[in-house]
Design an enzyme around this catalytic site. Structure first.
Site, PDB file in Angstrom:
ATOM      1  N   ASP A  51       0.847  -1.197   0.000  1.00  0.00           N
ATOM      2  CA  ASP A  51       0.000   0.000   0.000  1.00  0.00           C
ATOM      3  C   ASP A  51       0.881   1.246   0.000  1.00  0.00           C
ATOM      4  OD1 ASP A  51      -2.306   1.458   0.032  1.00  0.00           O
ATOM      5  OD2 ASP A  51      -2.932   0.882   2.048  1.00  0.00           O
ATOM      6  N   GLY A  52       0.389   2.299  -0.614  1.00  0.00           N
ATOM      7  CA  GLY A  52       1.091   3.583  -0.556  1.00  0.00           C
ATOM      8  C   GLY A  52       1.749   4.013  -1.857  1.00  0.00           C
ATOM      9  N   ASN A  53       1.480   3.302  -2.944  1.00  0.00           N
ATOM     10  CA  ASN A  53       2.095   3.694  -4.228  1.00  0.00           C
ATOM     11  C   ASN A  53       1.664   5.100  -4.642  1.00  0.00           C
ATOM     12  OD1 ASN A  53       2.992   1.088  -4.286  1.00  0.00           O
ATOM     13  ND2 ASN A  53       1.666   0.406  -5.947  1.00  0.00           N
ATOM     14  N   ARG A  92       0.493   7.597  -2.750  1.00  0.00           N
ATOM     15  CA  ARG A  92       1.048   8.640  -1.874  1.00  0.00           C
ATOM     16  C   ARG A  92       2.533   8.872  -2.169  1.00  0.00           C
ATOM     17  NH1 ARG A  92      -1.143   5.853   3.263  1.00  0.00           N
ATOM     18  NH2 ARG A  92      -1.755   4.365   1.649  1.00  0.00           N
ATOM     19  N   ARG A 137       0.347   8.920 -10.260  1.00  0.00           N
ATOM     20  CA  ARG A 137       0.179   7.713  -9.437  1.00  0.00           C
ATOM     21  C   ARG A 137       0.811   6.486 -10.107  1.00  0.00           C
ATOM     22  NH1 ARG A 137      -3.496   7.326  -5.616  1.00  0.00           N
ATOM     23  NH2 ARG A 137      -3.948   5.169  -6.171  1.00  0.00           N
ATOM     24  N   HIS A 170       3.143   2.971  -8.974  1.00  0.00           N
ATOM     25  CA  HIS A 170       2.915   1.547  -9.268  1.00  0.00           C
ATOM     26  C   HIS A 170       4.140   0.939  -9.949  1.00  0.00           C
ATOM     27  CE1 HIS A 170      -1.088   2.028  -7.879  1.00  0.00           C
ATOM     28  NE2 HIS A 170      -1.554   2.654  -8.939  1.00  0.00           N
ATOM     29  N   SER A 189      -7.154  -6.056  -5.971  1.00  0.00           N
ATOM     30  CA  SER A 189      -8.325  -6.586  -5.248  1.00  0.00           C
ATOM     31  C   SER A 189      -9.566  -6.460  -6.118  1.00  0.00           C
ATOM     32  CB  SER A 189      -8.514  -5.822  -3.935  1.00  0.00           C
ATOM     33  OG  SER A 189      -9.109  -4.568  -4.201  1.00  0.00           O
ATOM     34  N   THR A 190     -10.625  -7.167  -5.712  1.00  0.00           N
ATOM     35  CA  THR A 190     -11.881  -7.073  -6.470  1.00  0.00           C
ATOM     36  C   THR A 190     -12.419  -5.638  -6.424  1.00  0.00           C
ATOM     37  OG1 THR A 190     -12.930  -7.956  -4.463  1.00  0.00           O
ATOM     38  CG2 THR A 190     -12.638  -9.493  -6.278  1.00  0.00           C
ATOM     39  N   ARG A 195     -11.271   2.011  -9.437  1.00  0.00           N
ATOM     40  CA  ARG A 195     -10.335   3.113  -9.715  1.00  0.00           C
ATOM     41  C   ARG A 195     -10.586   3.662 -11.125  1.00  0.00           C
ATOM     42  NH1 ARG A 195      -4.821   2.247  -6.495  1.00  0.00           N
ATOM     43  NH2 ARG A 195      -5.823   1.567  -4.593  1.00  0.00           N
ATOM     44  N   LEU A 235      10.901 -21.162  -3.984  1.00  0.00           N
ATOM     45  CA  LEU A 235       9.862 -20.292  -3.415  1.00  0.00           C
ATOM     46  C   LEU A 235       8.667 -20.298  -4.357  1.00  0.00           C
ATOM     47  CD1 LEU A 235       9.366 -17.784  -1.316  1.00  0.00           C
ATOM     48  CD2 LEU A 235       9.922 -16.370  -3.291  1.00  0.00           C
ATOM     49  N   ARG A 293       1.710  -5.141   6.202  1.00  0.00           N
ATOM     50  CA  ARG A 293       1.033  -4.125   5.374  1.00  0.00           C
ATOM     51  C   ARG A 293       1.821  -2.831   5.476  1.00  0.00           C
ATOM     52  NH1 ARG A 293      -5.229  -2.934   4.184  1.00  0.00           N
ATOM     53  NH2 ARG A 293      -4.902  -1.188   2.778  1.00  0.00           N
TER      54      ARG A 293
END
Ligand code: FPP
Length: 228
Positions: A14-16, A18, A27, A31, A60-61, A66, A126, A176
């Site tokens: 979270d926070g891309n 900002r 924005r 990303h 997310s769904t 956006r 992984l 988070r």
């Protein structure tokens, strides 16, 4: 000290937006930088002794709400990321998996996702899981409906766990970024006994070094799983 090694790490990035705003950028730049961080963190986790699975909340769904331009950009970025990432997946021995309702993505993007899963399926260091058009409630509802359609009348927790798209393992640690303290419909079932760490760092500024220090914090916690 926790006796439960960190096997499955989940991350809400979270926070891309900002991060970009603070720099007077669009924005979308946030990303783009965020995608670079996904790569660095994945490489770090592939070289970490205990981590087997790493799940990122990438779309997310709710993210369809956006502006169309931003959604279109995120789709293109995902396609570009997977295309460029293949070399790194092979170098780092990382298997790629997607979870979520992929049918709503364009056909070429669905193809890219399937091809990347196929090309990396034998990698063993992984598993990197990208949650794409993912919602935790939807995942549980789909699993239960699947069990009902098999004729089940009574359903056990184990059956639900196995019917989920992420039957790999429960989450040990959820991180988070950006100071928000909520789980936003992410992996609701799998987070039942997870440890949570919320960091104020914005996702594009997050580094393997900070992750290493959060993992130290995790290792100092006592996990009781409801016992004493
Ligand atoms: C939240 O930042 C971030 C997302 C929408 C999900 C994460 C997406 C990326 C890291 C982009 C690249 C992803 C891939 C898989 C290539 P935000 O926009 O909500 O930030 P804000 O809360 O500051 O506005």
């Amino acid at each position: 000290m926790t006796e439960t090694p960190l096997k499955h790490l989940a991350v809400i990035m979270d926070g891309n937006g900002r991060w970009a705003k603070e720099r007077g950028l669009k924005r979308t730049k946030g990303h783009e930088q965020g995608a670079e961080v996904i790569r660095d963190i994945t490489t770090y986790c592939a070289n970490h002794a205990t981590i087997e699975s790493l799940t990122f909340y990438a779309f997310s769904t709710e993210n369809w709400k956006r502006p169309k331009l931003e959604v279109d950009f995120l789709m293109k970025l995902l396609d570009r990321y997977l295309k460029n990432e293949l070399k790194t997946y092979q170098k780092d021995n990382v298997r790629f998996k997607a979870i979520g309702n992929l049918e709503e993505f364009s056909k070429p993007l669905q193809k890219r996702i399937k091809e990347t899963e196929e090309a990396t399926k034998d990698n063993t260091k992984l598993t990197q899981i990208l949650a794409l058009n993912y919602g935790g409630r939807a995942e549980i509802t789909t699993a239960v409906n699947q069990l009902i359609s098999q004729g089940k009348q009574q359903i056990t927790e184990e059956e639900i766990s196995n019917a989920l798209q992420t039957p790999y393992s429960d989450i040990d640690l959820l991180v988070r970024t950006s100071g928000e303290e909520r789980i936003s419909n992410f992996l609701l079932w799998q987070l039942s006994y997870a440890e949570f760490i919320f960091t104020p760092t914005l996702w594009p500024d997050f580094t393997p070094k900070e992750l290493a220090s959060l993992i130290k914090n995790y290792e100092q916690r006592t996990r009781r799983f409801g016992g004493i």
